[in-house]
Design a protein around this motif. Structure first.
Motif, PDB file in Angstrom:
ATOM      1  N   ARG A  96     100.137  -5.882 -27.623  1.00  0.00           N
ATOM      2  CA  ARG A  96     101.315  -5.117 -28.045  1.00  0.00           C
ATOM      3  C   ARG A  96     102.192  -4.694 -26.865  1.00  0.00           C
ATOM      4  NH1 ARG A  96     102.882  -5.661 -32.811  1.00  0.00           N
ATOM      5  NH2 ARG A  96     103.687  -3.592 -32.805  1.00  0.00           N
ATOM      6  N   ILE A  97     101.594  -4.328 -25.728  1.00  0.00           N
ATOM      7  CA  ILE A  97     102.404  -3.914 -24.572  1.00  0.00           C
ATOM      8  C   ILE A  97     103.272  -5.080 -24.109  1.00  0.00           C
ATOM      9  CG2 ILE A  97     102.360  -3.168 -22.164  1.00  0.00           C
ATOM     10  CD1 ILE A  97      99.769  -1.657 -22.802  1.00  0.00           C
ATOM     11  N   GLY A  98     102.665  -6.237 -23.958  1.00  0.00           N
ATOM     12  CA  GLY A  98     103.408  -7.419 -23.521  1.00  0.00           C
ATOM     13  C   GLY A  98     104.493  -7.813 -24.497  1.00  0.00           C
ATOM     14  N   GLU A  99     104.194  -7.717 -25.789  1.00  0.00           N
ATOM     15  CA  GLU A  99     105.189  -8.045 -26.808  1.00  0.00           C
ATOM     16  C   GLU A  99     106.371  -7.091 -26.733  1.00  0.00           C
ATOM     17  OE1 GLU A  99     103.141  -7.955 -30.546  1.00  0.00           O
ATOM     18  OE2 GLU A  99     101.823  -9.601 -29.981  1.00  0.00           O
ATOM     19  N   ARG A 100     106.082  -5.814 -26.578  1.00  0.00           N
ATOM     20  CA  ARG A 100     107.164  -4.821 -26.479  1.00  0.00           C
ATOM     21  C   ARG A 100     107.982  -5.058 -25.211  1.00  0.00           C
ATOM     22  NH1 ARG A 100     102.892  -1.577 -28.112  1.00  0.00           N
ATOM     23  NH2 ARG A 100     103.045  -1.014 -30.294  1.00  0.00           N
ATOM     24  N   SER A 108     104.983 -13.085 -16.668  1.00  0.00           N
ATOM     25  CA  SER A 108     104.505 -13.939 -17.745  1.00  0.00           C
ATOM     26  C   SER A 108     103.115 -13.510 -18.205  1.00  0.00           C
ATOM     27  CB  SER A 108     104.481 -15.403 -17.297  1.00  0.00           C
ATOM     28  OG  SER A 108     103.985 -16.230 -18.327  1.00  0.00           O
ATOM     29  N   ALA A 109     102.236 -13.203 -17.249  1.00  0.00           N
ATOM     30  CA  ALA A 109     100.875 -12.766 -17.586  1.00  0.00           C
ATOM     31  C   ALA A 109     100.885 -11.432 -18.321  1.00  0.00           C
ATOM     32  CB  ALA A 109     100.028 -12.667 -16.312  1.00  0.00           C
ATOM     33  N   TYR A 110     101.780 -10.521 -17.939  1.00  0.00           N
ATOM     34  CA  TYR A 110     101.888  -9.241 -18.654  1.00  0.00           C
ATOM     35  C   TYR A 110     102.323  -9.494 -20.096  1.00  0.00           C
ATOM     36  CZ  TYR A 110     102.178  -7.084 -13.950  1.00  0.00           C
ATOM     37  OH  TYR A 110     101.948  -6.683 -12.653  1.00  0.00           O
ATOM     38  N   GLU A 111     103.344 -10.339 -20.260  1.00  0.00           N
ATOM     39  CA  GLU A 111     103.917 -10.551 -21.584  1.00  0.00           C
ATOM     40  C   GLU A 111     102.987 -11.313 -22.516  1.00  0.00           C
ATOM     41  OE1 GLU A 111     107.884 -12.154 -21.221  1.00  0.00           O
ATOM     42  OE2 GLU A 111     108.678 -10.267 -20.438  1.00  0.00           O
ATOM     43  N   THR A 112     102.130 -12.156 -21.966  1.00  0.00           N
ATOM     44  CA  THR A 112     101.201 -12.922 -22.802  1.00  0.00           C
ATOM     45  C   THR A 112      99.871 -12.206 -23.001  1.00  0.00           C
ATOM     46  OG1 THR A 112     100.359 -14.155 -20.904  1.00  0.00           O
ATOM     47  CG2 THR A 112     102.187 -15.154 -22.156  1.00  0.00           C
ATOM     48  N   GLY A 113      99.659 -11.122 -22.280  1.00  0.00           N
ATOM     49  CA  GLY A 113      98.420 -10.367 -22.428  1.00  0.00           C
ATOM     50  C   GLY A 113      97.284 -10.854 -21.556  1.00  0.00           C
ATOM     51  N   ASN A 114      97.562 -11.778 -20.643  1.00  0.00           N
ATOM     52  CA  ASN A 114      96.524 -12.257 -19.734  1.00  0.00           C
ATOM     53  C   ASN A 114      96.232 -11.265 -18.620  1.00  0.00           C
ATOM     54  OD1 ASN A 114      96.164 -14.674 -21.110  1.00  0.00           O
ATOM     55  ND2 ASN A 114      97.856 -15.639 -20.016  1.00  0.00           N
ATOM     56  N   ARG A 115      97.133 -10.318 -18.453  1.00  0.00           N
ATOM     57  CA  ARG A 115      96.985  -9.308 -17.405  1.00  0.00           C
ATOM     58  C   ARG A 115      97.719  -8.048 -17.840  1.00  0.00           C
ATOM     59  NH1 ARG A 115      99.067 -10.925 -11.462  1.00  0.00           N
ATOM     60  NH2 ARG A 115      99.731  -8.850 -10.870  1.00  0.00           N
ATOM     61  N   LEU A 116      97.168  -6.891 -17.490  1.00  0.00           N
ATOM     62  CA  LEU A 116      97.835  -5.620 -17.771  1.00  0.00           C
ATOM     63  C   LEU A 116      98.449  -5.084 -16.488  1.00  0.00           C
ATOM     64  CD1 LEU A 116      95.264  -3.848 -20.109  1.00  0.00           C
ATOM     65  CD2 LEU A 116      97.496  -4.778 -20.740  1.00  0.00           C
ATOM     66  N   PRO A 117      99.646  -4.504 -16.573  1.00  0.00           N
ATOM     67  CA  PRO A 117     100.255  -3.923 -15.368  1.00  0.00           C
ATOM     68  C   PRO A 117      99.518  -2.657 -14.950  1.00  0.00           C
ATOM     69  CG  PRO A 117     101.613  -3.473 -17.293  1.00  0.00           C
ATOM     70  CD  PRO A 117     100.506  -4.367 -17.750  1.00  0.00           C
ATOM     71  N   SER A 118      99.541  -2.391 -13.656  1.00  0.00           N
ATOM     72  CA  SER A 118      98.980  -1.137 -13.156  1.00  0.00           C
ATOM     73  C   SER A 118      99.854   0.012 -13.650  1.00  0.00           C
ATOM     74  CB  SER A 118      98.965  -1.137 -11.627  1.00  0.00           C
ATOM     75  OG  SER A 118     100.308  -1.107 -11.124  1.00  0.00           O
ATOM     76  N   TYR A 119      99.362   1.223 -13.465  1.00  0.00           N
ATOM     77  CA  TYR A 119     100.134   2.405 -13.859  1.00  0.00           C
ATOM     78  C   TYR A 119     101.487   2.419 -13.159  1.00  0.00           C
ATOM     79  CZ  TYR A 119     101.744   7.196 -14.061  1.00  0.00           C
ATOM     80  OH  TYR A 119     102.518   8.302 -14.231  1.00  0.00           O
ATOM     81  N   GLU A 120     101.488   2.165 -11.854  1.00  0.00           N
ATOM     82  CA  GLU A 120     102.735   2.197 -11.086  1.00  0.00           C
ATOM     83  C   GLU A 120     103.725   1.146 -11.587  1.00  0.00           C
ATOM     84  OE1 GLU A 120      99.679   2.100  -9.651  1.00  0.00           O
ATOM     85  OE2 GLU A 120      99.578   4.133  -8.841  1.00  0.00           O
ATOM     86  N   VAL A 121     103.218  -0.041 -11.883  1.00  0.00           N
ATOM     87  CA  VAL A 121     104.085  -1.111 -12.379  1.00  0.00           C
ATOM     88  C   VAL A 121     104.575  -0.776 -13.790  1.00  0.00           C
ATOM     89  CG1 VAL A 121     104.181  -3.555 -13.034  1.00  0.00           C
ATOM     90  CG2 VAL A 121     103.080  -2.873 -10.890  1.00  0.00           C
ATOM     91  N   LEU A 122     103.728  -0.189 -14.613  1.00  0.00           N
ATOM     92  CA  LEU A 122     104.137   0.202 -15.964  1.00  0.00           C
ATOM     93  C   LEU A 122     105.310   1.185 -15.915  1.00  0.00           C
ATOM     94  CD1 LEU A 122     103.452  -0.069 -19.018  1.00  0.00           C
ATOM     95  CD2 LEU A 122     102.070   1.992 -18.726  1.00  0.00           C
ATOM     96  N   VAL A 123     105.247   2.137 -15.000  1.00  0.00           N
ATOM     97  CA  VAL A 123     106.339   3.104 -14.848  1.00  0.00           C
ATOM     98  C   VAL A 123     107.615   2.394 -14.405  1.00  0.00           C
ATOM     99  CG1 VAL A 123     107.139   5.105 -13.518  1.00  0.00           C
ATOM    100  CG2 VAL A 123     104.819   5.074 -14.447  1.00  0.00           C
ATOM    101  N   LYS A 124     107.505   1.456 -13.456  1.00  0.00           N
ATOM    102  CA  LYS A 124     108.673   0.685 -13.021  1.00  0.00           C
ATOM    103  C   LYS A 124     109.255  -0.122 -14.186  1.00  0.00           C
ATOM    104  CE  LYS A 124     107.938  -0.362  -8.132  1.00  0.00           C
ATOM    105  NZ  LYS A 124     107.661  -1.479  -7.200  1.00  0.00           N
ATOM    106  N   ARG A 169     112.954  -6.554 -22.739  1.00  0.00           N
ATOM    107  CA  ARG A 169     113.579  -7.358 -21.686  1.00  0.00           C
ATOM    108  C   ARG A 169     114.622  -8.278 -22.284  1.00  0.00           C
ATOM    109  NH1 ARG A 169     112.903 -12.346 -20.386  1.00  0.00           N
ATOM    110  NH2 ARG A 169     110.873 -12.614 -21.383  1.00  0.00           N
ATOM    111  N   ARG A 170     114.277  -8.940 -23.364  1.00  0.00           N
ATOM    112  CA  ARG A 170     115.226  -9.849 -24.012  1.00  0.00           C
ATOM    113  C   ARG A 170     116.414  -9.101 -24.608  1.00  0.00           C
ATOM    114  NH1 ARG A 170     111.149 -14.036 -27.142  1.00  0.00           N
ATOM    115  NH2 ARG A 170     110.624 -15.286 -25.308  1.00  0.00           N
ATOM    116  N   SER A 171     116.173  -7.880 -25.081  1.00  0.00           N
ATOM    117  CA  SER A 171     117.262  -7.111 -25.697  1.00  0.00           C
ATOM    118  C   SER A 171     118.356  -6.759 -24.696  1.00  0.00           C
ATOM    119  CB  SER A 171     116.730  -5.840 -26.368  1.00  0.00           C
ATOM    120  OG  SER A 171     116.418  -4.853 -25.398  1.00  0.00           O
ATOM    121  N   ILE A 172     117.992  -6.715 -23.411  1.00  0.00           N
ATOM    122  CA  ILE A 172     119.008  -6.446 -22.383  1.00  0.00           C
ATOM    123  C   ILE A 172     119.396  -7.727 -21.658  1.00  0.00           C
ATOM    124  CG2 ILE A 172     118.419  -4.010 -22.094  1.00  0.00           C
ATOM    125  CD1 ILE A 172     116.890  -4.796 -19.532  1.00  0.00           C
TER     126      ILE A 172
END
Length: 103
Positions: A3-7, A34-50, A12-15
């Motif tokens: 769900r995080i990657g999908e959102r 790409s890995a975040y969006e497909t769910g192969n990897r989760l972003p760190s807290y710092e990257v999530l905030v960015k 991203r596409r909406s802008i």
């Protein structure tokens, strides 16, 4: 289901931002985005905030804990007076919407 990657992809596409542009602004590789969006990897807290800051949404919206309709605007580069004017304008628009006289 990622769900995080999908959102993230949806926002991203909406802008109209490409993965490459997003990766550049985020300071990561296109493969990482790409890995975040497909769910192969989760972003760190710092990257999530960015990610949230770049996309103009809250981390709660990315995590599915808040309505997607809520938008966050970064006003850190504004002066205190400018921030106050932005807040006043937002409050005036909201009051107009409640009264039914939206623009």
């Amino acid at each position: 289901m990622n769900r995080i990657g999908e959102r993230m992809r949806e926002y991203r596409r909406s802008i109209k931002m490409t993965q490459a542009d997003f990766a550049s602004r985020l300071g990561v590789t296109g493969a990482a985005v790409s890995a975040y969006e497909t769910g192969n990897r989760l972003p760190s807290y710092e990257v999530l905030v960015k990610i949230a800051n770049i996309l103009g949404v809250s981390t709660d919206a990315l995590l599915g804990r808040q309505s997607a309709d809520r938008v966050v605007v970064d006003v850190t580069s504004l002066t205190p007076r400018q921030r106050s004017l932005v807040q006043d304008m937002v409050e005036e628009f909201a009051a107009g919407n409640r009264r039914g006289d939206a623009l």
